[in-house]
Design a protein around this motif. Structure first.
Motif, PDB file in Angstrom:
ATOM      1  N   LEU A   1       0.800  -1.226   0.000  1.00  0.00           N
ATOM      2  CA  LEU A   1       0.000   0.000   0.000  1.00  0.00           C
ATOM      3  C   LEU A   1       0.833   1.276   0.000  1.00  0.00           C
ATOM      4  O   LEU A   1       0.386   2.318   0.451  1.00  0.00           O
ATOM      5  CB  LEU A   1      -0.958  -0.034   1.197  1.00  0.00           C
ATOM      6  CG  LEU A   1      -2.008  -1.142   1.032  1.00  0.00           C
ATOM      7  CD1 LEU A   1      -2.686  -1.478   2.335  1.00  0.00           C
ATOM      8  CD2 LEU A   1      -3.028  -0.746  -0.014  1.00  0.00           C
ATOM      9  N   HIS A   2       2.058   1.186  -0.482  1.00  0.00           N
ATOM     10  CA  HIS A   2       2.881   2.394  -0.577  1.00  0.00           C
ATOM     11  C   HIS A   2       3.834   2.246  -1.760  1.00  0.00           C
ATOM     12  O   HIS A   2       4.769   1.450  -1.706  1.00  0.00           O
ATOM     13  CB  HIS A   2       3.658   2.595   0.729  1.00  0.00           C
ATOM     14  CG  HIS A   2       4.298   3.945   0.834  1.00  0.00           C
ATOM     15  ND1 HIS A   2       4.679   4.496   2.037  1.00  0.00           N
ATOM     16  CD2 HIS A   2       4.633   4.863  -0.107  1.00  0.00           C
ATOM     17  CE1 HIS A   2       5.221   5.689   1.830  1.00  0.00           C
ATOM     18  NE2 HIS A   2       5.206   5.927   0.526  1.00  0.00           N
ATOM     19  N   MET A   3       3.565   2.990  -2.837  1.00  0.00           N
ATOM     20  CA  MET A   3       4.488   2.956  -3.984  1.00  0.00           C
ATOM     21  C   MET A   3       4.283   4.163  -4.882  1.00  0.00           C
ATOM     22  O   MET A   3       3.235   4.801  -4.868  1.00  0.00           O
ATOM     23  CB  MET A   3       4.310   1.661  -4.774  1.00  0.00           C
ATOM     24  CG  MET A   3       2.994   1.517  -5.480  1.00  0.00           C
ATOM     25  SD  MET A   3       2.850  -0.114  -6.230  1.00  0.00           S
ATOM     26  CE  MET A   3       2.747  -1.164  -4.764  1.00  0.00           C
ATOM     27  N   HIS A   4       5.307   4.466  -5.648  1.00  0.00           N
ATOM     28  CA  HIS A   4       5.327   5.660  -6.495  1.00  0.00           C
ATOM     29  C   HIS A   4       5.459   5.288  -7.965  1.00  0.00           C
ATOM     30  O   HIS A   4       5.888   4.185  -8.294  1.00  0.00           O
ATOM     31  CB  HIS A   4       6.486   6.568  -6.068  1.00  0.00           C
ATOM     32  CG  HIS A   4       6.343   7.029  -4.645  1.00  0.00           C
ATOM     33  ND1 HIS A   4       5.759   8.213  -4.310  1.00  0.00           N
ATOM     34  CD2 HIS A   4       6.679   6.435  -3.466  1.00  0.00           C
ATOM     35  CE1 HIS A   4       5.747   8.335  -2.989  1.00  0.00           C
ATOM     36  NE2 HIS A   4       6.303   7.262  -2.456  1.00  0.00           N
ATOM     37  N   THR A   5       5.097   6.216  -8.815  1.00  0.00           N
ATOM     38  CA  THR A   5       5.224   6.001 -10.262  1.00  0.00           C
ATOM     39  C   THR A   5       5.945   7.196 -10.880  1.00  0.00           C
ATOM     40  O   THR A   5       6.312   8.136 -10.185  1.00  0.00           O
ATOM     41  CB  THR A   5       3.841   5.875 -10.945  1.00  0.00           C
ATOM     42  OG1 THR A   5       3.257   7.186 -11.019  1.00  0.00           O
ATOM     43  CG2 THR A   5       2.922   4.937 -10.194  1.00  0.00           C
TER      44      THR A   5
ATOM     45  N   ASP B   1       1.452   8.190  -5.015  1.00  0.00           N
ATOM     46  CA  ASP B   1       2.434   9.204  -5.400  1.00  0.00           C
ATOM     47  C   ASP B   1       2.368  10.382  -4.428  1.00  0.00           C
ATOM     48  O   ASP B   1       1.418  10.503  -3.650  1.00  0.00           O
ATOM     49  CB  ASP B   1       2.161   9.655  -6.843  1.00  0.00           C
ATOM     50  CG  ASP B   1       2.947   8.818  -7.845  1.00  0.00           C
ATOM     51  OD1 ASP B   1       4.143   8.586  -7.577  1.00  0.00           O
ATOM     52  OD2 ASP B   1       2.385   8.411  -8.874  1.00  0.00           O
ATOM     53  N   HIS B   2       3.388  11.229  -4.496  1.00  0.00           N
ATOM     54  CA  HIS B   2       3.455  12.366  -3.577  1.00  0.00           C
ATOM     55  C   HIS B   2       2.410  13.425  -3.909  1.00  0.00           C
ATOM     56  O   HIS B   2       2.006  13.581  -5.056  1.00  0.00           O
ATOM     57  CB  HIS B   2       4.843  13.017  -3.654  1.00  0.00           C
ATOM     58  CG  HIS B   2       5.912  12.196  -3.025  1.00  0.00           C
ATOM     59  ND1 HIS B   2       5.998  11.999  -1.674  1.00  0.00           N
ATOM     60  CD2 HIS B   2       6.942  11.515  -3.573  1.00  0.00           C
ATOM     61  CE1 HIS B   2       7.047  11.229  -1.409  1.00  0.00           C
ATOM     62  NE2 HIS B   2       7.625  10.910  -2.548  1.00  0.00           N
ATOM     63  N   SER B   3       2.006  14.164  -2.884  1.00  0.00           N
ATOM     64  CA  SER B   3       1.122  15.314  -3.096  1.00  0.00           C
ATOM     65  C   SER B   3       1.964  16.562  -3.389  1.00  0.00           C
ATOM     66  O   SER B   3       3.184  16.550  -3.253  1.00  0.00           O
ATOM     67  CB  SER B   3       0.230  15.514  -1.872  1.00  0.00           C
ATOM     68  OG  SER B   3       1.017  15.788  -0.733  1.00  0.00           O
TER      69      SER B   3
ATOM     70  N   ILE C   1      -2.883   8.090  -2.308  1.00  0.00           N
ATOM     71  CA  ILE C   1      -2.020   9.271  -2.334  1.00  0.00           C
ATOM     72  C   ILE C   1      -1.139   9.241  -1.088  1.00  0.00           C
ATOM     73  O   ILE C   1      -1.590   8.806  -0.032  1.00  0.00           O
ATOM     74  CB  ILE C   1      -2.862  10.577  -2.362  1.00  0.00           C
ATOM     75  CG1 ILE C   1      -1.985  11.838  -2.405  1.00  0.00           C
ATOM     76  CG2 ILE C   1      -3.823  10.646  -1.186  1.00  0.00           C
ATOM     77  CD1 ILE C   1      -1.386  12.135  -3.754  1.00  0.00           C
ATOM     78  N   GLU C   2       0.120   9.622  -1.231  1.00  0.00           N
ATOM     79  CA  GLU C   2       0.943   9.890  -0.053  1.00  0.00           C
ATOM     80  C   GLU C   2       0.819  11.384   0.208  1.00  0.00           C
ATOM     81  O   GLU C   2       1.395  12.206  -0.497  1.00  0.00           O
ATOM     82  CB  GLU C   2       2.413   9.500  -0.268  1.00  0.00           C
ATOM     83  CG  GLU C   2       3.251   9.793   0.981  1.00  0.00           C
ATOM     84  CD  GLU C   2       4.678   9.278   0.899  1.00  0.00           C
ATOM     85  OE1 GLU C   2       5.108   8.777  -0.158  1.00  0.00           O
ATOM     86  OE2 GLU C   2       5.375   9.395   1.935  1.00  0.00           O
ATOM     87  N   LEU C   3       0.036  11.682   1.214  1.00  0.00           N
ATOM     88  CA  LEU C   3      -0.411  13.040   1.462  1.00  0.00           C
ATOM     89  C   LEU C   3       0.495  13.731   2.479  1.00  0.00           C
ATOM     90  O   LEU C   3       0.660  13.235   3.591  1.00  0.00           O
ATOM     91  CB  LEU C   3      -1.841  12.975   2.005  1.00  0.00           C
ATOM     92  CG  LEU C   3      -2.536  14.275   2.344  1.00  0.00           C
ATOM     93  CD1 LEU C   3      -2.847  15.053   1.075  1.00  0.00           C
ATOM     94  CD2 LEU C   3      -3.829  13.977   3.108  1.00  0.00           C
TER      95      LEU C   3
ATOM     96  N   THR D   1       6.255  -1.038   0.839  1.00  0.00           N
ATOM     97  CA  THR D   1       7.646  -0.982   0.376  1.00  0.00           C
ATOM     98  C   THR D   1       8.095   0.443   0.079  1.00  0.00           C
ATOM     99  O   THR D   1       9.278   0.712   0.029  1.00  0.00           O
ATOM    100  CB  THR D   1       7.841  -1.791  -0.922  1.00  0.00           C
ATOM    101  OG1 THR D   1       6.936  -1.297  -1.907  1.00  0.00           O
ATOM    102  CG2 THR D   1       7.615  -3.265  -0.676  1.00  0.00           C
ATOM    103  N   ASP D   2       7.131   1.370  -0.153  1.00  0.00           N
ATOM    104  CA  ASP D   2       7.519   2.715  -0.583  1.00  0.00           C
ATOM    105  C   ASP D   2       8.352   2.602  -1.868  1.00  0.00           C
ATOM    106  O   ASP D   2       9.319   3.334  -2.066  1.00  0.00           O
ATOM    107  CB  ASP D   2       8.320   3.410   0.524  1.00  0.00           C
ATOM    108  CG  ASP D   2       8.275   4.925   0.410  1.00  0.00           C
ATOM    109  OD1 ASP D   2       7.760   5.432  -0.605  1.00  0.00           O
ATOM    110  OD2 ASP D   2       8.780   5.598   1.335  1.00  0.00           O
ATOM    111  N   ALA D   3       7.952   1.666  -2.724  1.00  0.00           N
ATOM    112  CA  ALA D   3       8.735   1.380  -3.931  1.00  0.00           C
ATOM    113  C   ALA D   3       8.808   2.612  -4.827  1.00  0.00           C
ATOM    114  O   ALA D   3       7.803   3.280  -5.063  1.00  0.00           O
ATOM    115  CB  ALA D   3       8.097   0.220  -4.700  1.00  0.00           C
ATOM    116  N   HIS D   4      10.007   2.919  -5.292  1.00  0.00           N
ATOM    117  CA  HIS D   4      10.202   3.970  -6.286  1.00  0.00           C
ATOM    118  C   HIS D   4      10.614   3.352  -7.626  1.00  0.00           C
ATOM    119  O   HIS D   4      11.037   4.056  -8.535  1.00  0.00           O
ATOM    120  CB  HIS D   4      11.231   4.988  -5.806  1.00  0.00           C
ATOM    121  CG  HIS D   4      10.654   5.945  -4.789  1.00  0.00           C
ATOM    122  ND1 HIS D   4      10.348   5.576  -3.504  1.00  0.00           N
ATOM    123  CD2 HIS D   4      10.300   7.250  -4.888  1.00  0.00           C
ATOM    124  CE1 HIS D   4       9.845   6.620  -2.855  1.00  0.00           C
ATOM    125  NE2 HIS D   4       9.812   7.653  -3.674  1.00  0.00           N
ATOM    126  N   SER D   5      10.533   2.030  -7.722  1.00  0.00           N
ATOM    127  CA  SER D   5      10.770   1.330  -8.983  1.00  0.00           C
ATOM    128  C   SER D   5      10.158  -0.058  -8.838  1.00  0.00           C
ATOM    129  O   SER D   5       9.829  -0.479  -7.723  1.00  0.00           O
ATOM    130  CB  SER D   5      12.274   1.200  -9.247  1.00  0.00           C
ATOM    131  OG  SER D   5      12.841   0.311  -8.308  1.00  0.00           O
TER     132      SER D   5
HETATM  133 ZN    ZN Z   1       6.530   7.294  -0.327  1.00  0.00          ZN
END
Ligand code: ZN
Ligand code: DGT
Ligand code: CA
Ligand code: CA
Length: 581
Positions: free
Chosen positions: A351-355, A383-385, A422-424, A538-542
């Motif tokens: 429940l934590h990842m970015h694109t 993704d980040h706000s 959203i990561e707010l 994971t806060d995955a960034h890839s």
């Molecule tokens: Zn994050």
């Protein structure tokens, strides 16, 4: 037995990557061109993440490393030299100009390479100890560009820098452990081999690797360790004990024991020290003696072959290594209630990842495909706000557009559900970074403090409580903001945060990034005691960052968490109920 041949394939990807990182550090210290520095850092990442060995690619006449994105002609040649010779003239030259020890100065928070270089060139400071002495003598504040305040800050940052120089992230130790095990397993004299120590206990940082071998032909095993490609020097070699140093100072302790003592030695050298002290006391109470050779009644060895047998001799169950810290494990054992610790396969969602919409490296579609491939049943795109301008954070309009794309994607892909998240950011004044009507449309809102981390305790706590009390939030991400070896947690009343989270049915994250692992093990146990569910992300960034979940699992296990204690072991509908959405 002959020691392993140092053939072309003995330089591993991780060693190449480490070399590039070290070059980047040294170049940075010298104030080199930032593009050049970045090229080495990129190259390091590319090589580290390769699924096959760089040496294999080089050996293939039909292939070329420059086909890889991020590897140009220059870096490809350097890799080839490393594979061919095991060394790099450029690194040797750099180290002639700048001693390796000064790199420790760069680990002091907020001390950039320029200032570190000034300390080295003007005050001839090469080590953290010398730096401490210079600060205490007031020499640093007299340098141009420094003042009394920065001298104080440097002094305060020295212990953290010292720790960083001394302890690797578990994930780094794991890379070395895997290579070492692969190498050692080619030694036919070895009957059993196991890693012990803090590495086996899954501590977030590891000082050295303790390797235990069951073998009769000790010399062969030691020769084999000596031939491991990462070894820089042999520190000691005795009857049953050997210690070697790898590049960058990391140490490996080897012990060779006979089969009848293997379990006892494994138990002993897994530790922790505090856990072992309790065991010794329990043995004494029973008129027994326990040491690395076995459990003894008088002169008779009554256990030692396996760990199970050793613990059973003291009427104890086998403890998962992650629990061996003398916290609750002996109380649990006395009640016959060791928790069944969570396992990686229990996790259903991330429940934590970015694109690429913000600072991720892969697109929405690629992240979904990668998650599906890993068997995840649901994921939230977070993704980040907009406050996070550095990451090109999303405003309401862009976020809604992403959510539309997610709606479409959900109709196309089978077997996985993509949640609109959203990561707010929790702003410096406590407000949330996006309007309520947008948040109300989200499936999942994870709140973070990225700015204003130096605010006083009451203020930080108040900001987190505000986010928890808001009706449309789901969880708090990396609740203390710490970066292991780099940045202290912000000052926060975690008790108050946990009470509020329990009351408002919100989750607290255990961020699985090996540099964060936030909440930590102790805080995870506290969350459980407060009736708060932990969510692993994971806060995955890839795409390949999705594999980092296992680091979080280790920390959760150290906190004594079971499958039930971790929210995202449930199906998404079950989880929604849990958080009252
Ligand atoms: Zn994050
Ligand atoms: P580390 O290496 O600092 O990350 O942590 P550990 O726990 O791996 O510590 P280490 O490598 O010093 O020792 C491995 C285990 O061996 C430790 O957990 C308990 C056990 N042990 C047995 N005897 C001793 C002793 O005399 N001193 C220490 N420090 N540990 C001992
Ligand atoms: Ca150790
Ligand atoms: Ca050790």
């Amino acid at each position: 037995m002959e020691p392993a041949q140092c053939d072309q394939h003995s330089v591993t990807n991780a060693q190449i990557a480490d070399t590039f990182d070290q070059i980047a550090d040294l170049l940075e210290f010298e104030g080199a061109n930032p593009f050049r520095i970045r090229a080495y850092r990129n190259g390091s990442r590319v090589v580290r993440d390769l699924t096959e060995s760089a040496a294999t690619i080089i050996a293939d006449p039909n292939r070329d490393l420059t086909q890889l994105e991020g590897i140009g002609k220059d870096l490809a040649e350097k890799v080839a030299t490393l594979v061919r010779t095991g060394g790099l003239p450029m690194l040797t030259e750099l180290l002639e100009r700048v001693p390796e020890s000064v790199l420790a100065l760069l680990r002091i928070p907020h001390l950039g390479p320029k200032k570190a270089a000034a300390l080295f060139h003007q005050l001839h400071i090469q080590t953290l100890d010398q730096l401490r002495a210079a600060c205490e003598a007031g020499e640093v504040q007299r340098l141009k560009g420094f003042g009394a305040k920065s001298e104080q800050d440097i002094l305060k940052g020295i212990p953290q820098a010292a720790q960083a120089a001394d302890r690797l992230y578990w994930a780094q130790a794991d890379e070395i452990a895997a290579e070492l095990l692969a190498h050692m397993k080619t030694c036919p004299e070895i009957h059993q081999i196991q890693m012990a120590g803090s590495y086996r206990r899954g501590r977030e940082t590891v000082h050295d690797l303790d390797v235990l071998v069951d073998a009769t032909h000790v010399a062969a095993v030691m020769d084999h360790l000596g031939a491991f490609s990462g070894v820089r020097e042999v520190i000691v070699r005795g009857e049953t004990k050997m210690a070697v140093r790898l590049q960058r100072g990391f140490q490996i302790d080897l012990r060779v024991v006979p089969a009848e003592s293997f379990g006892a030695a494994l138990q002993h050298f897994t530790g922790s020290k505090a856990h072992n002290i309790v065991l010794r006391g329990m043995a004494k109470d029973r008129g027994l003696k326990i040491n690395e050779y076995g459990v003894f009644r008088g002169r008779k060895r009554i256990a030692g072959r396996t760990e199970e047998e050793v613990y059973a001799a003291l009427d104890l169950p086998w403890f998962p290594p992650e629990l061996r810290e003398n916290r609750e494990e002996f109380n649990w054992a006395a009640k016959g209630k060791l928790p069944a610790l969570i396992e990686l396969t229990d996790i259903r969602g991330d429940l934590h990842m970015h694109t690429t919409e913000t600072d991720g490296k892969n697109t929405l579609e690629e992240m979904v495909a990668a998650a599906r491939q890993r068997g995840l049943k649901y994921i939230a795109i977070t993704d980040h706000s907009k406050r996070v301008t550095m990451a090109n954070g999303l405003d309401a309009k862009r976020l809604r557009k992403q959510w539309k794309a997610i709606d479409r994607l959900n109709q196309q892909v089978q077997g996985i559900r993509v949640l609109k998240g959203i990561e707010l950011d929790i702003l410096e004044d406590g407000r949330l970074d996006l309007p309520d009507d947008v948040l109300a449309e989200a499936d999942w809102v994870v709140c973070s403090i990225h700015y204003g981390q130096n605010q006083p305790r009451e203020k930080i706590t108040e900001r987190l409580l505000g986010a928890i009390e808001h009706p449309n939030t789901s969880a708090i991400a990396h609740p203390t903001g710490r970066l292991i070896n780099r940045r202290q947690p912000y000052d926060v009343d975690l008790e108050a945060v946990m009470r509020a989270a329990a009351k408002h049915k919100k989750l607290l994250e255990l961020n699985a990034n090996p540099m964060r692992l936030d909440l930590d093990d102790v805080a995870c146990a506290a969350a459980k005691a407060h009736g708060v569910y932990v969510v692993l992300g994971t806060d995955a960034h890839s795409a390949h960052d999705l594999d980092k979940m296992r680091y979080g699992i280790l920390q959760a296990r150290r906190g004594g968490l079971t499958k039930a204690d971790v929210a995202n072991t449930r199906t998404w509908p079950q989880m929604k109920k849990l958080i009252g959405r």
